[in-house]
Design an enzyme around this catalytic site. Structure first.
Site, PDB file in Angstrom:
ATOM      1  N   CYS A  38      -5.253  -1.131 -17.994  1.00  0.00           N
ATOM      2  CA  CYS A  38      -4.685  -1.008 -16.647  1.00  0.00           C
ATOM      3  C   CYS A  38      -3.450  -0.121 -16.674  1.00  0.00           C
ATOM      4  CB  CYS A  38      -4.339  -2.389 -16.086  1.00  0.00           C
ATOM      5  SG  CYS A  38      -3.147  -3.322 -17.076  1.00  0.00           S
ATOM      6  N   CYS A  47       0.848  -1.196   0.000  1.00  0.00           N
ATOM      7  CA  CYS A  47       0.000   0.000   0.000  1.00  0.00           C
ATOM      8  C   CYS A  47       0.881   1.243   0.000  1.00  0.00           C
ATOM      9  CB  CYS A  47      -0.909   0.012   1.227  1.00  0.00           C
ATOM     10  SG  CYS A  47      -2.069  -1.366   1.300  1.00  0.00           S
TER      11      CYS A  47
END
Length: 470
Positions: A426, A85
């Site tokens: 993407c 993250c």
């Protein structure tokens, strides 16, 4: 004697956006573009110059002078060490805004694409516990922080978690991951406990030895949990009691499978997978389509947002029931099966044979008969002869890998002249390049950014193209 290079510090760099690999992008007072980690948009910082490139500078933050109002406290105790993250310290609404800018900059500034309508970025239902698949590594070497290294703590430990960036031979021992829902954390921590209690060896990447190598968990919205354990050694006398205890202690696991991987890399695509308990696959519901997902299957990692993504594709497609649809880079046929009920025929192409096997199974599971799937490189399969055999497409859906479409594929699309194209990407950069090449015959009517992976720099972009009428 060579002269020692003098360190150059850039003062008060104002950071304003996000870029790849968790880097923020900023500018100096004289307009130099700077990329650095450890800051968020809105921060002002002093930056040590690492590399000078044409048009920008790569640096490392030495001191943050002013903190952004959009900074938040990360919820994960592993943030900053684990690289999963990158943006957990940035407010989610801000993440969305900056990701939308990334798509716009790629298409408008880099690709010089004229877009008819920009739709607002589609936020994820939840920025936490959204991944249905996670892969963890066993290791006998623990990743240590600088403080732990300075305290002379030993890195010898049996751990289960993630490899940090730049630490291929060590693993961060993950206690709680905020990316995958229950029972992910309980399963991982219990598996580690069982392994240590049984005295099993954890993998040593440098020596390429050790009994336990990898753990993959797939948790579906239908309530199923599939666990795949990769063993680094083929030892039935150790494997049997370990799997028996995992099955006994973790009844939440509906399917337990394993493989033996003695190769130099972690890939399992070329290895047989054995079912220990359960049916050997998991089932997932994405909208009106039910998918059978095997241990090697590729599937949208964020199920809830995957459904929203496919709804965007469906809206853009605006099918009326009579259309012939080509689905390029179809994977397990997920988009093709999703739109099949709204058209006459879907023709899917995918180069991974195992994915096409899954696509055919899923078509049968859902009773979808108006689909045809072909194995092979899109560049080789999609030809004039192929189109003559299957009919000219009324709609072409393409969802290529990050590298985008090969120029030969784009030239074929220009030759086929499908009235509409829905391009799912993407990677906004390669999408911009491809849309630029298609612009000789197509105009971009709409673009919809979709956030599939909160707290990362990744962003999906869906574009609707229409053939020029002139």
């Amino acid at each position: 004697m060579a002269r020692r290079k003098k360190n150059v510090i850039l003062s008060n760099v104002q950071f304003f956006g996000i870029a790849d690999e968790g880097k923020a992008v900023g500018k100096t007072e004289d307009g130099q573009v700077v990329f650095a980690k450890g800051v968020v948009p809105g921060d002002s910082a002093d930056v040590l110059v690492l590399k000078k490139r044409k048009g920008h500078i790569q640096g490392v933050v030495r001191q943050i002078n002013t903190f952004s109002s959009e900074r938040v406290e990360p919820v994960c105790s592993h943030f900053g060490t684990c690289g999963g993250c990158k943006w957990q310290n940035l407010d989610y609404a801000a993440q969305l805004r900056h990701k939308a800018v990334v798509v716009e900059n790629a298409l408008i500034r880099l690709g010089k694409i004229s877009v008819g309508e920009w739709l607002p970025i589609l936020a994820a239902e939840s920025p936490y516990y959204y991944r249905n698949k996670m892969e963890f590594a066993f290791s006998c070497k623990q990743w240590l922080t600088h403080e732990e290294i300075n305290s002379e703590k030993s890195n010898a430990a049996d751990v289960l978690g993630f490899h940090p960036a730049g630490g291929f031979d060590k693993v961060i021992d993950i206690q709680h991951c905020w990316l995958q829902p229950d029972p992910s954390n309980e399963v991982r921590n219990t598996v580690r406990t069982i392994a240590i209690a049984q005295g099993l060896s954890f993998y040593d990447v440098k020596k390429h030895e050790g009994f336990l190598r990898n753990l993959m968990l797939r948790i579906t919205t239908t309530g199923e949990t599939m666990a795949l354990i990769a063993f680094g050694e083929d030892n039935p006398d150790l494997r049997r009691p370990f799997l028996e205890e995992v099955e006994r202690r973790l009844p939440q696991i509906t399917t337990l499978v394993y493989c033996i991987n003695t190769k130099m890399n972690d890939t399992i695509w070329d290895l047989p997978v054995h079912t220990w308990s359960g049916k050997g696959y998991a089932e997932e519901q994405l909208g009106h389509v039910r998918f059978r997902i095997g241990p090697k299957s590729f599937f949208q990692t964020n199920t809830r947002q995957g459904e929203n993504l496919y709804d965007v594709v469906t809206r853009f497609a605006n099918l009326q029931g009579h259309e012939n649809v080509y689905d390029l880079y179809t994977g397990i046929g997920s988009i093709g099966l999703y739109v099949a009920k709204d058209c006459k025929q879907v023709v899917g192409i995918e180069e991974v044979a195992a994915a096409i096997d899954d696509a055919k199974i899923n078509a049968e599971v859902n009773g979808v008969e108006n689909v045809k799937f072909y194995v092979g490189d899109v560049r080789a399969i999609l030809t004039t002869e192929f189109a003559a055999q299957h009919g000219k497409p009324d709609l072409l859906i393409t969802d290529p890998p990050r590298a985008g479409m090969h120029e030969d594929v784009i030239n074929m699309l220009l030759e086929l002249e499908a009235p509409r194209i829905v391009y799912v990407s993407c990677n906004p950069g390669t999408q911009a390049r491809d849309l630029g090449r298609l612009s000789t015959k197509y105009q971009v009517l709409k673009v919809q950014p979709v956030d599939m992976f909160p707290h990362t720099h990744h962003i999906e972009s869906v574009a609707l193209l229409e053939l020029n009428k002139s």
